[in-house]
Structures are given as structure tokens and as C-alpha cells.
Write an enzyme that holds these catalytic residues in place. Structure first.
Site, PDB file in Angstrom:
ATOM      1  N   CYS A 131      -0.789 -15.238  -3.379  1.00  0.00           N
ATOM      2  CA  CYS A 131      -2.210 -15.523  -3.141  1.00  0.00           C
ATOM      3  C   CYS A 131      -2.298 -16.679  -2.148  1.00  0.00           C
ATOM      4  CB  CYS A 131      -2.893 -15.940  -4.438  1.00  0.00           C
ATOM      5  SG  CYS A 131      -2.718 -14.758  -5.763  1.00  0.00           S
ATOM      6  N   ARG A 157      -2.172 -13.321   2.897  1.00  0.00           N
ATOM      7  CA  ARG A 157      -1.350 -13.555   1.697  1.00  0.00           C
ATOM      8  C   ARG A 157      -1.876 -12.776   0.512  1.00  0.00           C
ATOM      9  NH1 ARG A 157       1.915 -17.809   1.667  1.00  0.00           N
ATOM     10  NH2 ARG A 157       1.749 -17.947  -0.583  1.00  0.00           N
ATOM     11  N   TRP A 183      -3.953 -11.968  -4.590  1.00  0.00           N
ATOM     12  CA  TRP A 183      -3.051 -10.814  -4.547  1.00  0.00           C
ATOM     13  C   TRP A 183      -2.697 -10.548  -6.006  1.00  0.00           C
ATOM     14  CZ3 TRP A 183      -1.558  -7.279  -1.174  1.00  0.00           C
ATOM     15  CH2 TRP A 183      -0.435  -6.539  -1.421  1.00  0.00           C
ATOM     16  N   ASN A 216      -1.603 -19.892  -7.585  1.00  0.00           N
ATOM     17  CA  ASN A 216      -0.797 -18.896  -6.878  1.00  0.00           C
ATOM     18  C   ASN A 216       0.563 -18.856  -7.579  1.00  0.00           C
ATOM     19  OD1 ASN A 216       0.521 -17.187  -5.086  1.00  0.00           O
ATOM     20  ND2 ASN A 216       1.107 -18.873  -3.739  1.00  0.00           N
ATOM     21  N   GLY A 217       0.959 -17.659  -8.058  1.00  0.00           N
ATOM     22  CA  GLY A 217       2.269 -17.535  -8.713  1.00  0.00           C
ATOM     23  C   GLY A 217       2.158 -16.654  -9.957  1.00  0.00           C
ATOM     24  N   GLU A 277      17.724   5.205   6.110  1.00  0.00           N
ATOM     25  CA  GLU A 277      16.749   4.114   6.282  1.00  0.00           C
ATOM     26  C   GLU A 277      16.974   3.400   7.608  1.00  0.00           C
ATOM     27  OE1 GLU A 277      14.050   3.394   5.128  1.00  0.00           O
ATOM     28  OE2 GLU A 277      13.719   1.305   5.662  1.00  0.00           O
ATOM     29  N   LYS A 296      14.147   3.108  10.530  1.00  0.00           N
ATOM     30  CA  LYS A 296      13.728   1.801  11.069  1.00  0.00           C
ATOM     31  C   LYS A 296      13.822   1.811  12.593  1.00  0.00           C
ATOM     32  CE  LYS A 296      11.840   0.110   8.393  1.00  0.00           C
ATOM     33  NZ  LYS A 296      11.714   1.114   7.432  1.00  0.00           N
ATOM     34  N   GLU A 300      11.307   4.363  14.352  1.00  0.00           N
ATOM     35  CA  GLU A 300       9.855   4.146  14.204  1.00  0.00           C
ATOM     36  C   GLU A 300       9.368   2.903  14.950  1.00  0.00           C
ATOM     37  OE1 GLU A 300       8.092   3.242  10.382  1.00  0.00           O
ATOM     38  OE2 GLU A 300       9.940   2.383   9.647  1.00  0.00           O
ATOM     39  N   HIS A 347      30.717  19.080   9.725  1.00  0.00           N
ATOM     40  CA  HIS A 347      30.007  20.366   9.551  1.00  0.00           C
ATOM     41  C   HIS A 347      28.956  20.572  10.617  1.00  0.00           C
ATOM     42  CE1 HIS A 347      32.121  20.855   5.791  1.00  0.00           C
ATOM     43  NE2 HIS A 347      31.770  19.633   5.465  1.00  0.00           N
ATOM     44  N   LYS A 381       0.113   1.729   8.618  1.00  0.00           N
ATOM     45  CA  LYS A 381       0.812   1.107   7.487  1.00  0.00           C
ATOM     46  C   LYS A 381       0.641   1.933   6.229  1.00  0.00           C
ATOM     47  CE  LYS A 381       3.255  -1.803   5.277  1.00  0.00           C
ATOM     48  NZ  LYS A 381       4.721  -1.801   5.485  1.00  0.00           N
TER      49      LYS A 381
HETATM   50  C1  AGP Z   1       8.501   3.005   6.580  1.00  0.00           C
HETATM   51  O1  AGP Z   1       8.958   1.962   7.421  1.00  0.00           O
HETATM   52  C2  AGP Z   1       7.229   3.637   7.074  1.00  0.00           C
HETATM   53  N1  AGP Z   1       6.221   2.687   7.300  1.00  0.00           N
HETATM   54  C3  AGP Z   1       6.781   4.820   6.224  1.00  0.00           C
HETATM   55  O2  AGP Z   1       7.841   5.757   6.203  1.00  0.00           O
HETATM   56  C4  AGP Z   1       6.413   4.491   4.755  1.00  0.00           C
HETATM   57  O3  AGP Z   1       7.571   4.144   4.036  1.00  0.00           O
HETATM   58  C5  AGP Z   1       5.795   5.747   4.114  1.00  0.00           C
HETATM   59  O4  AGP Z   1       4.621   6.077   4.823  1.00  0.00           O
HETATM   60  C6  AGP Z   1       5.473   5.578   2.624  1.00  0.00           C
HETATM   61  O5  AGP Z   1       4.503   4.578   2.462  1.00  0.00           O
HETATM   62  P1  AGP Z   1       4.253   3.993   0.968  1.00  0.00           P
HETATM   63  O6  AGP Z   1       5.540   3.377   0.519  1.00  0.00           O
HETATM   64  O7  AGP Z   1       3.140   3.003   1.124  1.00  0.00           O
HETATM   65  O8  AGP Z   1       3.864   5.147   0.078  1.00  0.00           O
END
Ligand code: AGP
Length: 604
Positions: free
Chosen positions: A2, A27, A74, A98-99, A477, A481, A484, A500, A599
Site C-alpha cells: 500500500c 503501490r 493494495w 502498510n504491511g 518462460e 519473455k 514478448e 525429434h 497487462k
Molecule cells: C506474461 O509475461 C504475459 N504478460 C502474459 O502471458 C500473462 O502471463 C498472461 O496473459 C496471463 O495473465 P494472468 O496471469 O494475469 O492471468
């Protein structure tokens, strides 16, 4: 986490508090409130939702006063509603916090036995009632000291007392900084809130208590012994302050992972790893007596966390696990029954594919547990139980600290399921969890080495990421990263799968990043690595510290600390996050808001 702010001086403080909170919204932003002391009376205004709701309330009420505190929330305990918004009060005391107060349940029942009447679901409210109870026959400061002695967990707290023209501030494990003005004093979670008013700061340490008055400031320890302090002058822009010293939120969030994992373990891994208190009481009987199968549904990075979860839950609890992309799960007429547990993993808690998956599974009789980073978001609200990650708001579109805190929850859940099934708590592994934050910190100290790799490899157009076992999801992963945020094509594969087909891709123009840590599959990974080198493929190996023998087999190497094979994903993912970040930064892409992405994907 927070945002908190306090002001004491000669100016009417409502605007100062609101402006400060607007600089702290990153935050936490699910509810907000202020409290202003004037003529021995405290006015409290609070609203759920974003800060503009509070602006409207303050505009209408026009509270007067030159001493005040403010909070943007938060939520961790208690829904993000107006009643649960800070500040909280009891008697003549008003507080913001906050905490996480780890022992709030026992303190709340003790206070209720003493006659305290609670009005919120929060852990924070117990601080106000403790102050009220402790204020009998004690001064304001003595009541604060007695209250602090009862608290366990993380707290940065500001206190107003109707009969004293001062603010008392104290902290443990949550940030707090004092702003030094001329004839006025400020206090906040961190400096973005204060830069407009001062460049002079005192960064408080754990175990410190500050008493702010209009023209004076005194610092003490928690026993009211005076403490020395240093006033630092900082010349940085407000925007830079929100990112700390980091160029992007993503880099800040990569470097926050030691703390966010500590916060996620806090209150759950207890007594130095001798005890695990995972808040799944609603499902424990089901785990013990009915659970026969687990289905994990998620998207993107959260799906990769789910794959790690499969390996861990099957290895530790011996319960079959299948992992499905949520967008596929919904449409493949899955087999679900009353002995199935659906685990939905989501940072945002709002991903449409994941949300619809669990709604369908619930209609088919499954129990649903969600792992989520946003309190009371749609996915937790549609679940039978939820385990929150405490990563705090993740601003960068590319998920980093949310991923490793998901792993933190998953490893605790796997250990818990093993205990439910066998009656045996894996104390050795539980204790090792507590070493994760420090080991991650050690990796982050070597980030320059990853920058050098990014400078050497950023011009390539295609990458392979390889890993075996628990490092296969990490290969996926790492590839996600990179692609994207840098827009470079990258694919993750199980190392053993190369022969394969994918090995046909390998040549001097397609570097491979391979997880080659010292575990029971190391020798096989080494063969895969040599197969690539034999075809002129460049290899960057992520290897275990001390294994210098691998150097002859690869072009570049980055070492991660030795650990249990079950915990390797916490460490092997960090250099991959950093590599993606530095390559993207060198290429000049919009790291925090990459093209075509959002996001939170609330559409199918
Ligand atoms: C990951 O870096 C991406 N931003 C994306 O794949 C994300 O993980 C995915 O859209 C799932 O989002 P969520 O964890 O909020 O459900």
C-alpha cells in the site's frame, strides 16, 4: 503493498495528502482514505476504488486541518470496500498501515474479549484497538511502544491521536521515509509522494519510531531510546522516483523478487521452516479424503508456473496433475468430477479465458483453488479458496515477480498436499524455501554479466531455449519473455526433444540458451548441448556455481546457486528475465508496454 503519506505543518493538508497518494497509486489502488486532525477532532474520509473517488469526497467535505495522514490500499485481508479502506480508528486513535500483521487473528480475539468492537475485515484495524486499550494510564508514545511490542509481521504505521498535535510513525519490514521541510514535516512509503515538497529525506530503518511535530522531528528505537539519523538530499525527478533508480518498471520488478517472495512466504512458512500454515482450511478435508486429480488452468506465464506445479505436486504429493491452457480447456469437453481440484493461476485475476474455465469446472462439480496477485479480483471471487501471492502491483506487461511468487505459493501447496496425503511435513524442503530470497539476491548482484550477454547476442533473429524436467517450463518462460518484449522469435523446448526435429534449425545464426544445472539429468543435457555445438550452434549455458567443467562445452555461461532440484526454477528463470530485459532495452522497444500486448487480457 500500500501507499501511505503524512503531513504536519502550517498548510491545509488535504491537497498535499491527495497529491501524495496520486504519486503512490502504483503501490496499490483498490481503495483510499485520509484523516485530518483539527481542534482535537479527526475527520476521516475514505472510498473504495481509484483515488478520484476520494478526490470527489474531499472536494465536497472540504476538511480543514494542517495535520493529516493518507492511504491508498493494495488489499491483503478484507475486501477492497469503503469500510475496509484505511484509515481505521478506535477511541481517540486513527491509524493507517502498510504491511501484514501475521498474528492479527489471535490479537483480534484477545481484543474482542477485552470488549473491542471491530467494524472491518482487515488485519490493520487491530492496531487502532490495541492503541486504544493500551492508552489507559499511558502517554501517547508509551501506548505506541506497548502496541508495537504485540505486533508480528510487516508494518509501516502512521498514528494520529485527537489530543496531540503530532504524528507518530513506526516501521518494521515495510518502507518509510521522512521528508524534511522548513516548518513542516512529511512521511511516506517512498519518495515519489514527497519530491514536490522537499529533496531532503531520512530513510527510516526497521525497529525505528519517529515523532513528527511542526518544527521538530525525533527518532527512537522501539524502546523510546533516541537514535541518530542522517538527512540525505536527493535530486531526482518524480517519475524516476516511482521506478526507484530503475529505467523501467519491469527491471524494478525483477529486482523486487527477493522481497516479494519473502512477503509471500511471510505468515505461512513459520518457526524457521518447522511449520507451514497455508490458508486453505476450506479445502483441507477435501485434500485429505477426496482429492484424486488436479487440473491446472492458466495462460501465458501463469501457465508456465502451472507446468512447474505439475512436476512439484506429482513428485511430492503423488497426485496426478494435468496442465491446460485455459483457452483450450474451455472447449475440449474436459472430464471433471467431485474428486477433481481445479487450480487457476492468474496474476491479474481477470483473464477471461481462465475465469470462464473455472466457472465451467465449478458447474461440473469441481473444487476450485485460485492462485492470484490481485485481492478480491474476479477469479478469486469465483473460487472455493484462494492463495494470494504478495508481489504487490506488477506494472510491467511482462510478468516477472508475479511468476516467482506463483512458484512460491505452488511449492508451499505441493508440500501441504503431501502432508495432507501422508501426514508427513517435508521440513527439510520447507526450511530450504527460506534461503530462496537471498540466493535470488545473489543472482541479481551479477546482472552485469547478463547485460554483457545481451550486448553480445541481441542482434540474432532467432533463439532456442532448452531445459529438462522442472527447467522445461523455465525454457518456455525464457522464450516468452524474450519474444514478448524484444519481438525476437524464440522457442522453448524440452532438451530431449531436439533430436525429434528442432535440431534441424540449429546453425550459427540461431543461438541456444540451455538450462544445464547439476541435477539427475545433467549428463543428458550435456549430450544435447554437444549435439548443438557439433552443428555450429552457439550455446549459452545456465549452470550450477562451481561446475567449471561445463565451460569447454559452451560459448558463454551464467552460474546460479546450487539448490534442491525442486527449487531450481526460482533461480534459472532470473537470468532469462534479465536477458530478455537487456536485449529489449538495447533494441529500444517499449519494455513496460510492448506492442500488441496488454497487462490483463479480459477478452477471449
Ligand atoms: C506474461 O509475461 C504475459 N504478460 C502474459 O502471458 C500473462 O502471463 C498472461 O496473459 C496471463 O495473465 P494472468 O496471469 O494475469 O492471468
Amino acid at each position: 503493498m500500500c501507499g501511505i503519506i503524512g503531513y504536519i505543518g502550517d498548510k491545509n493538508c488535504s491537497d498535499i495528502l491527495l497529491q501524495g497518494l496520486s504519486k503512490l497509486e502504483y503501490r496499490g489502488y483498490d481503495s483510499a482514505g485520509i484523516a485530518i486532525l483539527n481542534n482535537n477532532n479527526i475527520t476521516r474520509l475514505k472510498t473504495e476504488g481509484k483515488l478520484q473517488g476520494l478526490y470527489a469526497k474531499v472536494y465536497l467535505e472540504k476538511p480543514e486541518g494542517t495535520i493529516g495522514i493518507g492511504h491508498t490500499r493494495w488489499a491483503t485481508h478484507g475486501a477492497p470496500t469503503t469500510i475496509n479502506a484505511h484509515p481505521h480508528s478506535a477511541g481517540k486513535f486513527t491509524i493507517i498501515h502498510n504491511g501484514i500483521i501475521e498474528n492479527y487473528k489471535e490479537l483480534k480475539s484477545y481484543l474482542q474479549k477485552e470488549g473491542a468492537i471491530f467494524s472491518t475485515e482487515t488485519d490493520s484495524e487491530i492496531i487502532a484497538h490495541l492503541l486504544d486499550l493500551n492508552s489507559k494510564n499511558l502517554t501517547f508514545e508509551e501506548a505506541v511502544v506497548k502496541t508495537i511490542s504485540k505486533l508480528e509481521g510487516a508494518f509501516a504505521v502512521l498514528v494520529l491521536f485527537e489530543e496531540a498535535e503530532k504524528i507518530v510513525a513506526f516501521k518494521q519490514h515495510s518502507p518509510m521515509v521522512i521528508g524534511v521541510g522548513s516548518g513542516e514535516m512529511f512521511v511516506a512509503s517512498d519518495i515519489p509522494a514527497l519530491l514536490e515538497y522537499t529533496k531532503r529525506f531520512i530513510f527510516m530503518n526497521d525497529g525505528e519510531l519517529a515523532i513528527l511535530e511542526k518544527n521538530s522531528f525525533n527518532l527512537y528505537d522501539f524502546s523510546l531510546n533516541s537514535k541518530e539519523y542522517k538527512i540525505e538530499t536527493l535530486n531526482i525527478s518524480p517519475l524516476m522516483a516511482e521506478k526507484g533508480n530503475y529505467k523501467h518498471f519491469m527491471l524494478k520488478e525483477i529486482f523486487e523478487q527477493n522481497r516479494s517472495i519473502s512477503d509471500t512466504f511471510r505468515g505461512r512458512v513459520l518457526n524457521g521452516g518447522e511449520k507451514l500454515d497455508l490458508d486453505t482450511s476450506e479445502l483441507n478435508d477435501f485434500f485429505k479424503n477426496s482429492l484424486k486429480r488436479v487440473i491446472i488452468t492458466a495462460c501465458g506465464t501463469s501457465w508456465h508456473a502451472g507446468l512447474v506445479g505439475k512436476y512439484l505436486i506429482e513428485h511430492l504429493a503423488r497426485v496426478p496433475v494435468e496442465v491446460d491452457y485455459a483457452s483450450e480447456y474451455r472447449y475440449r469437453s474436459p472430464i471433471v468430477d467431485e474428486n477433481s481440484l481445479i487450480i487457476a493461476i492468474s496474476q491479474s485475476g481477470e483473464t477471461a479465458d481462465t475465469l470462464f474455465s473455472i466457472k465451467m469446472a465449478k458447474e461440473m462439480g469441481a473444487k476450485v483453488l485460485s492462485i492470484c496477485n490481485v485481492f478480491q479480483s474476479s477469479i478469486p471471487r469465483s473460487s472455493d479458496a484462494v492463495l494470494y501471492t504478495y508481489a504487490g502491483p506488477e506494472i510491467g506487461v511482462a510478468s516477472t515477480k508475479a511468476f516467482t511468487t506463483q512458484l512460491a505459493v505452488i511449492i508451499m501447496l505441493a508440500i501441504h498436499l503431501k502432508e495432507c496425503k501422508t501426514g508427513e511435513l517435508d521440513v527439510k524442503l520447507l526450511k530450504e524455501l527460506l534461503s530462496i530470497p537471498e540466493k535470488i539476491d545473489g543472482i541479481l548482484q551479477n546482472s552485469e554479466l547478463i547485460l554483457e550477454l545481451a550486448q553480445k547476442y541481441h542482434h540474432f533473429r532467432d533463439f532456442l531455449f532448452l531445459g529438462r524436467g522442472l527447467n522445461f517450463p523455465i525454457a518456455l518462460e525464457g522464450a516468452l519473455k524474450l519474444k514478448e518484449i524484444s519481438y525476437i522469435h524464440a522457442e522453448g523446448y524440452p532438451s530431449g526433444e531436439m533430436k525429434h526435429g528442432p535440431i534441424a534449425l540449429v546453425d550459427e545464426d540461431m543461438p541456444t540458451i540451455i538450462m544445464a544445472t547439476k541435477n539427475n539429468q545433467y549428463e543428458k543435457v550435456l549430450s544435447n548441448l554437444q549435439e548443438i555445438r557439433a552443428r555450429s550452434g552457439k550455446v549459452i549455458a545456465i549452470a550450477t556455481e562451481g561446475n567449471n567443467s561445463i565451460k569447454e562445452f559452451c560459448d558463454d555461461i551464467f552460474f546460479v546457486p546450487e539448490s534442491s532440484a525442486l527449487l531450481e526454477p526460482f533461480f534459472t528463470v532470473i537470468p532469462l528475465q534479465l536477458f530478455a530485459y537487456y536485449v529489449a532495452d538495447i533494441k529500444g522497444t517499449d519494455v513496460d508496454q510492448p506492442r500488441n500486448l496488454a497487462k490483463c487480457v479480459t477478452v477471449e
